[in-house]
Design a protein around this motif. Structure first.
Motif, PDB file in Angstrom:
ATOM      1  N   ASP A 225       4.969   4.763   3.179  1.00 26.27           N
ATOM      2  CA  ASP A 225       4.538   6.161   3.281  1.00 26.27           C
ATOM      3  C   ASP A 225       5.746   7.079   3.434  1.00 26.27           C
ATOM      4  O   ASP A 225       6.804   6.782   2.873  1.00 26.27           O
TER       5      ASP A 225
ATOM      6  N   THR B 278       0.863  -1.188   0.000  1.00 25.55           N
ATOM      7  CA  THR B 278       0.000   0.000   0.000  1.00 25.55           C
ATOM      8  C   THR B 278       0.894   1.230   0.000  1.00 25.55           C
ATOM      9  O   THR B 278       1.960   1.268   0.621  1.00 25.55           O
ATOM     10  N   TRP B 279       0.439   2.223  -0.743  1.00 23.80           N
ATOM     11  CA  TRP B 279       1.149   3.500  -0.901  1.00 23.80           C
ATOM     12  C   TRP B 279       0.204   4.587  -0.377  1.00 23.80           C
ATOM     13  O   TRP B 279      -0.779   4.887  -1.012  1.00 23.80           O
ATOM     14  N   TYR B 280       0.464   5.062   0.830  1.00 19.07           N
ATOM     15  CA  TYR B 280      -0.444   6.038   1.468  1.00 19.07           C
ATOM     16  C   TYR B 280      -1.910   5.572   1.371  1.00 19.07           C
ATOM     17  O   TYR B 280      -2.757   6.279   0.850  1.00 19.07           O
ATOM     18  N   ASN B 281      -2.178   4.356   1.832  1.00 19.35           N
ATOM     19  CA  ASN B 281      -3.547   3.806   1.869  1.00 19.35           C
ATOM     20  C   ASN B 281      -4.121   3.366   0.526  1.00 19.35           C
ATOM     21  O   ASN B 281      -5.277   2.960   0.456  1.00 19.35           O
ATOM     22  N   GLN B 282      -3.328   3.427  -0.544  1.00 21.93           N
ATOM     23  CA  GLN B 282      -3.789   2.937  -1.844  1.00 21.93           C
ATOM     24  C   GLN B 282      -3.133   1.588  -2.128  1.00 21.93           C
ATOM     25  O   GLN B 282      -1.922   1.460  -1.993  1.00 21.93           O
ATOM     26  N   SER B 283      -3.917   0.610  -2.579  1.00 19.40           N
ATOM     27  CA  SER B 283      -3.331  -0.676  -2.972  1.00 19.40           C
ATOM     28  C   SER B 283      -2.652  -0.539  -4.318  1.00 19.40           C
ATOM     29  O   SER B 283      -3.240  -0.016  -5.269  1.00 19.40           O
TER      30      SER B 283
ATOM     31  N   HIS C 190       3.267  -1.338   4.211  1.00 19.06           N
ATOM     32  CA  HIS C 190       2.598  -0.030   4.099  1.00 19.06           C
ATOM     33  C   HIS C 190       3.692   1.007   3.888  1.00 19.06           C
ATOM     34  O   HIS C 190       4.450   1.304   4.817  1.00 19.06           O
TER      35      HIS C 190
END
Ligand code: ADE
Ligand code: ZN
Ligand code: ZN
Length: 271
Positions: free
Chosen positions: A234, A148-153, A232
Motif C-alpha cells: 500500500d 494484495t494492492w490496496y485490498n485487491q488480489s 500487502h
C-alpha cells in the motif's frame, strides 16, 4: 508495461524525434495511428497479435537466474526452449537491423514488414525499462508472486506493469494521463536535464544491454524488496516506487527517440 506505460513512453519519444526521424516514422505508421506513434505502441499486446504471432510472447522480457541481480546477455537471452537471442534484447537488435537496412536501402528488395518492425521496436523499448521485464526466471518476473494492492488480489508483475501507474494517475494527476506525461516532460527539461545526454549515450544504433542491466538492478532494489508472496502493498510501497516508475517511463521514451533518430538519420550511410 500496460497500455498507459507504453502510451507514455511513446508520447515522450515523439517529443524528441528529429525532423528526419519524424518523417520516416510517419511514413511507416499504419493508417489507424493517424500520425501518432503512441497510438500503436501497445499493438504487440493486442490479443489478435499475441494469438497470430505466438512466437512473439518470449520477446517482451528477459530473465536472470533466481536471485541474480546482474544481467548476462549470453547466459540470459533465450526463450523457455533455450533458443538463443529470443528475448527482448535480441528482438530490439533484430527490428533495429530491419529498419536500418531498409532505410539505408541495401538488400534492394523489401523483405520485412517495416510497419510491424517499428511497432515492435517501440513497444519493446518500453518493456525493457519495466524493471520486472528483467526479473528472476523462477517467479516469471513477479507473475508468480501473489500480493494484495490496496485490498485487491493481484501479482507483483501486474503491480509494476499497471497498478503503480494507475494509482499514481489517480492520486497525483487527476486520473489524466496527458497531465502525467506533461509532468514527466517537465522533469526531463528541469530536474533530469543534466542526465539526458547520459541516458542517450550509445555507441551503436541500439543499446539494450545496459537498459536490461539497469532494470534487473532496480527489480532487486525496489520491485522484489519487501514484496514477498502474500505481501500487502500500500502507501509505503506505492509512494517509494512511483518515482522509480516515472523515471523509467521517461528514460524509455528518451532512449526510444534517440534510437529512432540514429536509425533514421539521413546524413549517415551505414556499412
Ligand atoms: N513471463 C516470464 N517471465 C516474464 C517476465 N519477466 N515478464 C513478463 N512475462 C514473463
Ligand atoms: Zn509486463
Ligand atoms: Zn510487452
Amino acid at each position: 508495461w500496460g497500455q498507459h506505460g507504453h502510451y507514455a513512453t511513446c508520447k515522450i519519444a515523439e517529443e524528441f524525434l528529429t525532423e528526419d526521424a519524424k518523417a520516416a516514422v510517419k511514413g511507416l505508421l499504419p493508417e489507424s495511428a493517424k500520425g501518432e506513434l503512441a497510438a500503436v505502441c501497445s499493438w504487440p499486446d493486442l490479443s489478435e497479435i499475441r494469438k497470430g504471432y505466438p512466437w512473439s510472447s518470449a520477446l517482451h522480457y528477459t530473465n536472470t537466474p533466481n536471485f541474480v541481480c546482474k544481467y548476462d546477455y549470453c547466459r540470459d537471452c533465450h526463450d523457455s526452449a533455450n533458443q538463443k537471442n529470443r528475448c527482448v534484447i535480441g528482438a530490439m537488435y533484430n527490428y533495429t537491423i530491419q529498419l536500418v537496412s531498409a532505410y539505408h536501402n541495401y538488400g534492394a528488395q523489401q523483405k520485412y514488414n517495416l510497419t510491424e518492425a517499428l511497432m515492435f521496436l517501440s513497444h519493446f523499448s518500453g518493456d525493457i525499462h519495466q524493471p520486472l521485464h528483467v526479473g528472476f526466471v523462477g517467479d516469471q518476473g513477479g507473475n508468480l508472486i501473489n500480493v494484495t494492492w490496496y485490498n485487491q488480489s493481484t501479482n507483483l508483475h501486474h503491480v509494476w506493469d499497471t497498478a503503480i501507474i494507475d494509482s499514481g494517475l489517480e492520486k497525483f494527476y487527476d486520473s489524466n494521463l496527458t497531465i502525467m506525461i506533461g509532468a514527466l516532460l517537465s522533469n526531463i527539461t528541469d530536474d533530469w536535464s543534466n542526465e539526458i545526454k547520459i541516458w542517450e549515450k550509445c555507441n551503436h544504433t541500439v543499446c539494450p544491454i545496459p537498459y536490461a542491466s539497469e532494470s534487473i538492478s532496480l527489480a532487486c532494489k525496489y520491485a522484489y524488496k519487501n514484496a514477498t508472496p502474500g505481501s500487502h502493498l500500500d502507501d509505503e510501497y506505492f509512494l517509494s516506487r512511483l518515482p522509480i516508475v516515472e523515471k523509467r517511463l521517461a528514460k524509455g521514451g528518451i532512449r526510444l527517440a534517440a534510437t529512432l533518430n540514429r536509425i533514421f538519420d539521413a546524413q549517415v550511410t551505414m556499412e
